[in-house]
Design a protein around this motif. Structure first.
Motif, PDB file in Angstrom:
ATOM      1  N   THR A  13      42.432  41.820  50.939  1.00 54.82           N
ATOM      2  CA  THR A  13      42.706  40.819  51.975  1.00 54.82           C
ATOM      3  C   THR A  13      42.198  39.446  51.580  1.00 54.82           C
ATOM      4  N   LEU A  14      40.981  39.374  51.086  1.00 49.01           N
ATOM      5  CA  LEU A  14      40.402  38.102  50.677  1.00 49.01           C
ATOM      6  C   LEU A  14      40.869  37.694  49.289  1.00 49.01           C
ATOM      7  N   GLY A  15      40.879  38.646  48.373  1.00 48.40           N
ATOM      8  CA  GLY A  15      41.239  38.332  46.987  1.00 48.40           C
ATOM      9  C   GLY A  15      42.629  37.769  46.836  1.00 48.40           C
ATOM     10  N   ARG A  16      43.570  38.215  47.668  1.00 53.22           N
ATOM     11  CA  ARG A  16      44.950  37.711  47.587  1.00 53.22           C
ATOM     12  C   ARG A  16      45.034  36.226  47.912  1.00 53.22           C
ATOM     13  N   LEU A  17      44.032  35.715  48.600  1.00 54.43           N
ATOM     14  CA  LEU A  17      43.986  34.280  48.893  1.00 54.43           C
ATOM     15  C   LEU A  17      43.154  33.534  47.863  1.00 54.43           C
ATOM     16  N   VAL A  18      42.107  34.170  47.364  1.00 47.68           N
ATOM     17  CA  VAL A  18      41.219  33.516  46.400  1.00 47.68           C
ATOM     18  C   VAL A  18      41.917  33.288  45.064  1.00 47.68           C
ATOM     19  N   VAL A  19      42.627  34.290  44.567  1.00 45.19           N
ATOM     20  CA  VAL A  19      43.260  34.189  43.246  1.00 45.19           C
ATOM     21  C   VAL A  19      44.208  32.996  43.143  1.00 45.19           C
ATOM     22  N   PRO A  20      45.140  32.789  44.085  1.00 46.22           N
ATOM     23  CA  PRO A  20      46.024  31.621  43.980  1.00 46.22           C
ATOM     24  C   PRO A  20      45.273  30.294  44.037  1.00 46.22           C
ATOM     25  N   LEU A  21      44.196  30.244  44.816  1.00 51.51           N
ATOM     26  CA  LEU A  21      43.422  29.011  44.897  1.00 51.51           C
ATOM     27  C   LEU A  21      42.739  28.701  43.559  1.00 51.51           C
ATOM     28  N   LEU A  22      42.271  29.733  42.895  1.00 49.66           N
ATOM     29  CA  LEU A  22      41.668  29.530  41.584  1.00 49.66           C
ATOM     30  C   LEU A  22      42.718  29.075  40.568  1.00 49.66           C
ATOM     31  N   ARG A  23      43.901  29.655  40.664  1.00 50.84           N
ATOM     32  CA  ARG A  23      44.976  29.241  39.761  1.00 50.84           C
ATOM     33  C   ARG A  23      45.352  27.779  40.013  1.00 50.84           C
ATOM     34  N   GLU A  24      45.409  27.375  41.276  1.00 56.18           N
ATOM     35  CA  GLU A  24      45.723  25.984  41.605  1.00 56.18           C
ATOM     36  C   GLU A  24      44.671  25.031  41.058  1.00 56.18           C
ATOM     37  N   ALA A  25      43.438  25.529  40.926  1.00 51.04           N
ATOM     38  CA  ALA A  25      42.356  24.710  40.389  1.00 51.04           C
ATOM     39  C   ALA A  25      42.382  24.659  38.861  1.00 51.04           C
ATOM     40  N   GLY A  26      43.346  25.341  38.256  1.00 57.70           N
ATOM     41  CA  GLY A  26      43.491  25.296  36.810  1.00 57.70           C
ATOM     42  C   GLY A  26      42.727  26.357  36.061  1.00 57.70           C
ATOM     43  N   CYS A  27      42.218  27.376  36.777  1.00 60.81           N
ATOM     44  CA  CYS A  27      41.430  28.425  36.134  1.00 60.81           C
ATOM     45  C   CYS A  27      42.321  29.519  35.570  1.00 60.81           C
ATOM     46  N   LYS A  28      41.856  30.115  34.493  1.00 62.47           N
ATOM     47  CA  LYS A  28      42.448  31.346  33.997  1.00 62.47           C
ATOM     48  C   LYS A  28      41.807  32.480  34.786  1.00 62.47           C
ATOM     49  N   VAL A  29      42.629  33.367  35.323  1.00 61.38           N
ATOM     50  CA  VAL A  29      42.121  34.392  36.234  1.00 61.38           C
ATOM     51  C   VAL A  29      42.447  35.784  35.707  1.00 61.38           C
TER      52      VAL A  29
END
Length: 220
Positions: A13-29
């Motif tokens: 539930t939380l991770g599905r929102l965190v991952v895209p935000l990290l990608r938007e910040a330019g991180c490799k995930v």
């Protein structure tokens, strides 16, 4: 930002929102998942199980930051110990952990496991950040929904909730992950405290349902 960030619980539930935000910040995930998943959209998936300790080394390898969101009804202390040990050996520079408000005060198995997980993070030797969070709003709704299915609805007294929007939690986790290790940061909860009896009354009214409610005393 090009750091590789490992996210446990990245499909929840939380991770599905965190991952895209990290990608938007330019991180490799990279996401550690118990099920096989095809990598794509800039996200790498590694299969493993934190409680069993399988696949953890491969997941942590090369990750500078570890965001530990995975959790369950039991075994969080064991899972976190396994992750923290590998992260320490791999030289991770930041371990970010989401815990639950009351982990250090509630004498129940779930909270004790969370406290054990917190201690594993602190003892890992990896610079860390930890935030204790209240129940997500959708979880509180599910709890009341399940209770409302009973013909006689038990209403434990003294139980209070301060539910928080999961989107707010996701934004905070990303902020913490991209910042410097900060230790235990202030708790994150919603704007209002509700008694369980109030939540039940509001839910039944919104659904147009009637139930006999029976107050139940909770010891302690």
């Amino acid at each position: 930002m090009t750091s590789l960030i490992l996210v446990t619980g990245g499909t929840g539930t939380l991770g599905r929102l965190v991952v895209p935000l990290l990608r938007e910040a330019g991180c490799k995930v990279r996401v550690l998942s118990r099920r096989d998943r095809a990598s794509g959209d800039g996200v790498e998936y590694v299969t493993g199980d934190l409680v069993q300790g399988t696949g953890v080394e491969a997941a942590v390898d090369g990750a500078e930051i570890v965001v530990h969101l995975a959790g369950g009804a039991k075994g969080d202390d064991v899972a976190t110990e396994n992750l923290a040990r590998v992260a320490s050996r791999a030289g991770a520079r930041h371990l970010v952990y989401i815990s639950v408000i009351g982990a250090d005060r509630m004498p129940l198995g779930y909270f004790r496991a969370k406290l054990g997980a917190e201690r594993a993070v602190v003892a890992s030797g990896v610079p860390w950040t930890m935030v204790r969070v209240a129940q997500f709003q959708d979880l509180v709704v599910k709890v009341v929904e399940m209770m409302a299915r009973l013909p006689v609805l038990p209403v434990p007294g003294g139980l209070r909730f301060e539910p928080v929007d999961v989107r707010e939690v996701a934004a905070r986790m990303v902020e913490l992950a991209l910042g410097e290790p900060a230790g235990l940061v202030p708790d994150l909860a919603g704007p209002k405290v509700y008694g369980l009896a109030e939540l039940v009354r509001v839910y039944l009214g919104a659904r147009g349902k009637r139930r006999l409610r029976m107050p139940v005393r909770v010891p302690g």
